[in-house]
Motif scaffolding. Structure first.
Motif, short mmCIF file in Angstrom:
data_model
loop_
_atom_site.label_atom_id
_atom_site.label_comp_id
_atom_site.label_asym_id
_atom_site.label_seq_id
_atom_site.Cartn_x
_atom_site.Cartn_y
_atom_site.Cartn_z
N PHE A 93 0.82 -1.22 0.00
CA PHE A 93 0.00 0.00 0.00
C PHE A 93 0.85 1.27 0.00
O PHE A 93 0.33 2.34 0.26
CB PHE A 93 -0.89 0.03 1.24
CG PHE A 93 -1.70 -1.22 1.43
CD1 PHE A 93 -2.73 -1.52 0.58
CD2 PHE A 93 -1.41 -2.09 2.45
CE1 PHE A 93 -3.47 -2.67 0.75
CE2 PHE A 93 -2.15 -3.24 2.63
CZ PHE A 93 -3.18 -3.54 1.78
N TYR A 94 2.16 1.16 -0.26
CA TYR A 94 3.05 2.28 0.02
C TYR A 94 2.68 3.55 -0.74
O TYR A 94 2.91 4.65 -0.26
CB TYR A 94 4.51 1.89 -0.26
CG TYR A 94 4.88 1.94 -1.72
CD1 TYR A 94 5.61 3.00 -2.23
CD2 TYR A 94 4.50 0.93 -2.59
CE1 TYR A 94 5.94 3.05 -3.57
CE2 TYR A 94 4.82 0.98 -3.91
CZ TYR A 94 5.55 2.04 -4.39
OH TYR A 94 5.86 2.10 -5.72
N ASP A 95 2.09 3.40 -1.95
CA ASP A 95 1.78 4.60 -2.72
C ASP A 95 0.28 4.88 -2.78
O ASP A 95 -0.19 5.60 -3.65
CB ASP A 95 2.37 4.52 -4.13
CG ASP A 95 1.89 3.30 -4.88
OD1 ASP A 95 1.21 2.47 -4.25
OD2 ASP A 95 2.21 3.15 -6.06
N SER A 96 -0.48 4.30 -1.84
CA SER A 96 -1.92 4.54 -1.83
C SER A 96 -2.22 5.97 -1.36
O SER A 96 -1.46 6.54 -0.58
CB SER A 96 -2.60 3.53 -0.91
OG SER A 96 -3.90 3.94 -0.62
N PHE A 97 -3.33 6.52 -1.82
CA PHE A 97 -3.68 7.90 -1.47
C PHE A 97 -3.93 8.06 0.02
O PHE A 97 -3.73 9.12 0.58
CB PHE A 97 -4.92 8.35 -2.26
CG PHE A 97 -6.19 7.70 -1.79
CD1 PHE A 97 -7.03 8.36 -0.92
CD2 PHE A 97 -6.53 6.43 -2.21
CE1 PHE A 97 -8.19 7.78 -0.49
CE2 PHE A 97 -7.68 5.84 -1.77
CZ PHE A 97 -8.52 6.50 -0.91
N SER A 98 -4.39 6.98 0.69
CA SER A 98 -4.80 7.11 2.08
C SER A 98 -3.74 6.59 3.04
O SER A 98 -4.01 6.43 4.22
CB SER A 98 -6.10 6.34 2.29
OG SER A 98 -5.89 4.99 2.01
N VAL A 99 -2.55 6.31 2.53
CA VAL A 99 -1.52 5.71 3.37
C VAL A 99 -0.30 6.62 3.41
O VAL A 99 0.15 7.13 2.39
CB VAL A 99 -1.14 4.31 2.83
CG1 VAL A 99 0.13 3.81 3.47
CG2 VAL A 99 -2.26 3.32 3.12
N HIS A 100 0.19 6.88 4.63
CA HIS A 100 1.40 7.69 4.78
C HIS A 100 2.65 6.89 4.48
O HIS A 100 3.67 7.43 4.07
CB HIS A 100 1.50 8.24 6.20
CG HIS A 100 0.50 9.29 6.50
ND1 HIS A 100 0.61 10.56 5.98
CD2 HIS A 100 -0.60 9.28 7.26
CE1 HIS A 100 -0.41 11.29 6.42
NE2 HIS A 100 -1.16 10.54 7.19
N GLY A 101 2.59 5.58 4.73
CA GLY A 101 3.77 4.72 4.56
C GLY A 101 3.92 3.85 5.79
O GLY A 101 2.92 3.51 6.43
N GLY A 102 5.15 3.52 6.12
CA GLY A 102 5.39 2.71 7.32
C GLY A 102 5.18 3.52 8.58
O GLY A 102 5.04 4.75 8.53
N ILE A 103 5.20 2.85 9.72
CA ILE A 103 5.00 3.54 10.99
C ILE A 103 6.19 4.45 11.29
O ILE A 103 6.09 5.40 12.06
CB ILE A 103 4.74 2.52 12.12
CG1 ILE A 103 4.26 3.19 13.41
CG2 ILE A 103 5.97 1.71 12.43
CD1 ILE A 103 2.87 3.77 13.30
#
Lengths: 252, 183
Positions: A93-103
């Motif tokens: 999901f790394y490049d999803s619009f709703s995801v910042h990335g890892g913690i």
């Protein structure tokens, strides 16, 4: 983490995981893996926790919740454990619009446990590292390749056959099945009429094996092999001579 | 007699089952740097970039983003990337999970700059065309060592030469000059 940790109380925080990692964490707490013998205890509130066990990518929805949970923890030692590929780097999901990335985009992470999902042993290994029982085993590798090309003879043909095997056999057994067929082909090509003797060899193999699926795969591969030979013939690629050479080289 | 249920794992070593999908590992002896794995990889854990100054192609595999789908293994035409059974990957530093393979690039035969093909890719292209007629092979091997620009110029000039009414003997000599004057 100045001093050695002894008994880590853990608050489990899901920031948008698919539940895969959560189930593995449940596994770690069962008597078979028994993380509690390493002093780990799951607690119900971040106020009681030494460590925040994070699963899942950091979504926009959970950004502030994760921040609040972290701030609610006692000021020391405030360990963050990232479990799973998503928590480590965002994963699929790394490049999803709703995801910042890892913690690690929000909190300082003390240990990364990648895997999709990680095995219970892998999580145990991570916890054991935190407690100081084991040392890490991986390190960054930079390898400079030499210009020489290393190939197998008839690589293209085996790759074509692997493509065909893929249609009928699962991931795990594929190489083994293909190697068996390879042996049959090379055996047949030491003989006078290779196509007919391959057919005989396949029949022989089918009569010996008690698994009807293997029998089906071998017959399927045989027909596909003939098609591939035709295709090579059309493109003026003299694969049969090469096969014969290779077979004789192996036989002697 | 007592029987123990609990796995003595962190104190005693253990192995993953044979069907386990662990971290992928690139075999630097086999990788040709074609980037098929990078195209197949759903989370873009594998990235390929050319370093034209140093003349190498860097294939970078970031295991911290890998989801163990084995698409790279399916796509690899050189059977260079394989999922291993290694699972003890926990680390405090994310950089530890990166594997980089550097493969030398080919220098363009005309302009001398690095092209976008690796030495091994060219060797492979030459190896799989062994069955073609000699004249065609020579014609093809003239193209594989060129950069994109020189290849285009060469192809255009070959077409130009092949049409009798356009044919001028001086065309061939200007290939290098055209390239040099534009850049």
């Amino acid at each position: 983490m100045g001093r050695k940790l002894k008994s880590i109380w853990v608050f489990h925080l899901n920031t948008g995981a698919c539940n895969g990692c959560d189930i593995e964490i449940l596994d770690v707490l069962t008597p078979y893996y028994d993380a509690e013998r390493l002093g780990v205890k799951l607690v119900g509130s971040p106020r009681h926790a030494d460590a925040l066990l994070v699963t899942g990518p950091l979504t926009r929805q959970t950004y502030y919740a994760a921040k609040k949970a972290y701030e609610a923890m006692p000021p020391s030692p405030r360990i963050v454990i990232a479990v799973g590929t998503c928590a480590c780097s965002g994963g699929i999901f790394y490049d999803s619009f709703s995801v910042h990335g890892g913690i690690d985009k929000l909190l300082p992470v003390h240990i990364y446990i990648p895997g999709c999902p990680p095995r219970p042993e892998e999580i145990l290994f991570g916890i054991a590292q935190l407690v100081g029982l084991v040392n890490k085993k991986v390190k960054q590798v930079v390898q400079r390749a030499s210009p020489e090309l290393k190939t197998e003879p008839l690589e293209r043909l085996w790759l074509d056959l692997r493509e065909e095997t893929r249609r009928v056999v699962g991931y795990f057994d594929r190489d083994e099945v293909l190697n068996t067929f390879k042996e049959l082909v090379l055996k047949a090509y030491t003989r006078y009429d290779p196509r007919r003797s391959l057919e005989k060899l396949v029949d022989e193999y089918c009569s010996q094996t008690d698994d009807p699926r293997l029998c089906f795969v071998m017959k399927y591969l045989y027909t596909r092999f003939l098609d591939i030979l035709e295709w090579y013939k059309k493109s003026h690629y003299n694969i049969e001579d090469m096969l014969r050479e290779e077979a004789w080289r192996r036989a002697t | 007699m007592t029987s123990y249920v609990t796995l003595p794992y962190p104190f005693e070593p253990t192995e993953a089952p044979p069907e386990y999908r662990g971290r992928p590992i690139i075999d630097p002896e086999r990788c040709i740097g074609c980037g098929a794995c990078a195209r197949a990889c759903p989370p873009d854990a594998i990235t390929v970039e050319d370093d034209l100054q140093r003349g190498v192609r860097r294939v970078k595999l970031d295991v911290s983003r890998c989801i163990r789908c084995a698409f790279c293994e399916e796509a690899c035409p050189a059977m260079a990337i394989k999922l291993s059974r290694e699972f003890e990957l926990a680390t405090p530093n994310k950089e530890d999970l990166i594997q980089i393979v550097e493969i030398p690039l080919v220098k363009c035969a005309v302009c001398g700059r690095y092209t976008n093909a690796t030495v091994r890719q060219v060797a492979k292209a030459n190896a799989i065309t062994t069955h073609l007629p000699q004249a065609l092979r020579e014609e093809m091997s003239g193209y594989v060592n060129l950069c994109d620009r020189c290849r285009r110029v060469r192809a255009a000039s070959r077409i130009y030469e092949s049409i009798p009414i356009f044919h001028k003997p001086s065309t061939k000599a200007t290939v290098g000059e055209v390239h040099g004057s534009k850049t």
